[in-house]
Design an enzyme around this catalytic site. Structure first.
Site, PDB file in Angstrom:
ATOM      1  N   HIS A   1       0.441  -1.043   0.538  1.00 38.41           N
ATOM      2  CA  HIS A   1      -0.054  -0.002   0.203  1.00 38.41           C
ATOM      3  C   HIS A   1       1.103   1.219  -0.408  1.00 38.41           C
ATOM      4  O   HIS A   1       0.470   1.885  -0.858  1.00 38.41           O
ATOM      5  CB  HIS A   1      -0.788   0.328   1.414  1.00 38.41           C
ATOM      6  CG  HIS A   1      -1.627  -0.814   1.514  1.00 38.41           C
ATOM      7  ND1 HIS A   1      -2.055  -2.172   2.966  1.00 38.41           N
ATOM      8  CD2 HIS A   1      -2.758  -1.477   0.291  1.00 38.41           C
ATOM      9  CE1 HIS A   1      -2.825  -3.079   2.223  1.00 38.41           C
ATOM     10  NE2 HIS A   1      -3.339  -1.989   1.722  1.00 38.41           N
TER      11      HIS A   1
ATOM     12  N   ARG B   1      -2.387  -6.269  -8.958  1.00 37.03           N
ATOM     13  CA  ARG B   1      -0.784  -6.948  -8.328  1.00 37.03           C
ATOM     14  C   ARG B   1      -0.842  -7.759  -9.199  1.00 37.03           C
ATOM     15  O   ARG B   1       0.308  -7.765  -9.682  1.00 37.03           O
ATOM     16  CB  ARG B   1      -1.205  -7.279  -6.952  1.00 37.03           C
ATOM     17  CG  ARG B   1      -0.713  -6.690  -5.771  1.00 37.03           C
ATOM     18  CD  ARG B   1      -1.391  -7.111  -4.696  1.00 37.03           C
ATOM     19  NE  ARG B   1      -2.296  -7.287  -5.153  1.00 37.03           N
ATOM     20  CZ  ARG B   1      -3.310  -7.582  -3.946  1.00 37.03           C
ATOM     21  NH1 ARG B   1      -2.944  -7.781  -2.683  1.00 37.03           N
ATOM     22  NH2 ARG B   1      -4.270  -8.457  -3.907  1.00 37.03           N
TER      23      ARG B   1
END
Ligand code: PNS
Length: 173
Positions: free
Chosen positions: A19, A93
């Site tokens: 993050h 991702r």
């Protein structure tokens, strides 16, 4: 010139280095980045309270001048309008993230066509990292080095010790 205000929404239970990598990339692209923690009634099983998640995120981003941390409840698009945000930042991702993210981005666009979703990829070393996997490794006492900041690691160890104490009836306070 038009200012681009972006919202980076998520559960952040807890914030990971993935993050933080994305926050650092996003803040270079947008004039202002609001990291917005969802008070998600569907996810009643959060490890950390909204206030704890907020405290950790604030501590990790306090030096970043165009980044603020906030919380929201209800529809993300309504929150974007309230904040005059014109973009939503989400991380992708792997291909497995794509389907869900596409569905969410298109639904959000239907609700609020003026808000664009921008996808960014975190560094490859974080491509297998998620809050869920961090919680799981922590729950088995596994190594968290490089996955979360030290402060978050401390919070995780403390919370899991508290939970274990509660489970076997040891008072934690
Ligand atoms: O970190 P997460 O759990 O992947 O974040 C998901 C989040 C909070 C971004 C998503 O659940 C969300 O936007 N919730 C707010 C409610 C909403 O607007 N739902 C409609 C999305 S199409």
């Amino acid at each position: 010139m038009k200012q681009i205000i972006a919202i980076y929404p998520g559960s952040f239970d807890p914030v990971t280095n993935g993050h933080l990598d994305l926050i650092n990339r996003g803040r270079k692209l947008f004039d202002h980045l609001i990291v917005a923690i969802a008070r998600n009634p569907d996810k009643g099983d959060s490890l950390f309270t909204l206030e704890e998640r907020m405290e950790m995120l604030k501590a990790m981003t306090s030096e970043l001048e165009n980044v603020t941390v906030d919380a929201f409840e209800g529809l993300l698009m309504r929150y974007c309008v309230r904040k005059s945000a014109n973009a939503v930042l989400r991380g992708i991702r792997a291909v497995s993230d794509y389907e869900f993210e596409l569905q969410m981005a298109l639904m959000n666009r239907k609700i609020e066509p003026g808000v664009e979703t921008v996808f960014m990829m975190p560094a490859e070393k974080y491509s297998y990292l998620s809050s869920r996997i961090v919680r799981e490794i922590a729950s088995f006492g596994g190594p968290l080095t490089g996955l979360v900041p030290e402060l978050v690691e401390e919070h995780l160890r403390r919370r899991l010790a508290e939970k274990r104490g509660t489970m076997i009836g040891i008072p934690t306070k």
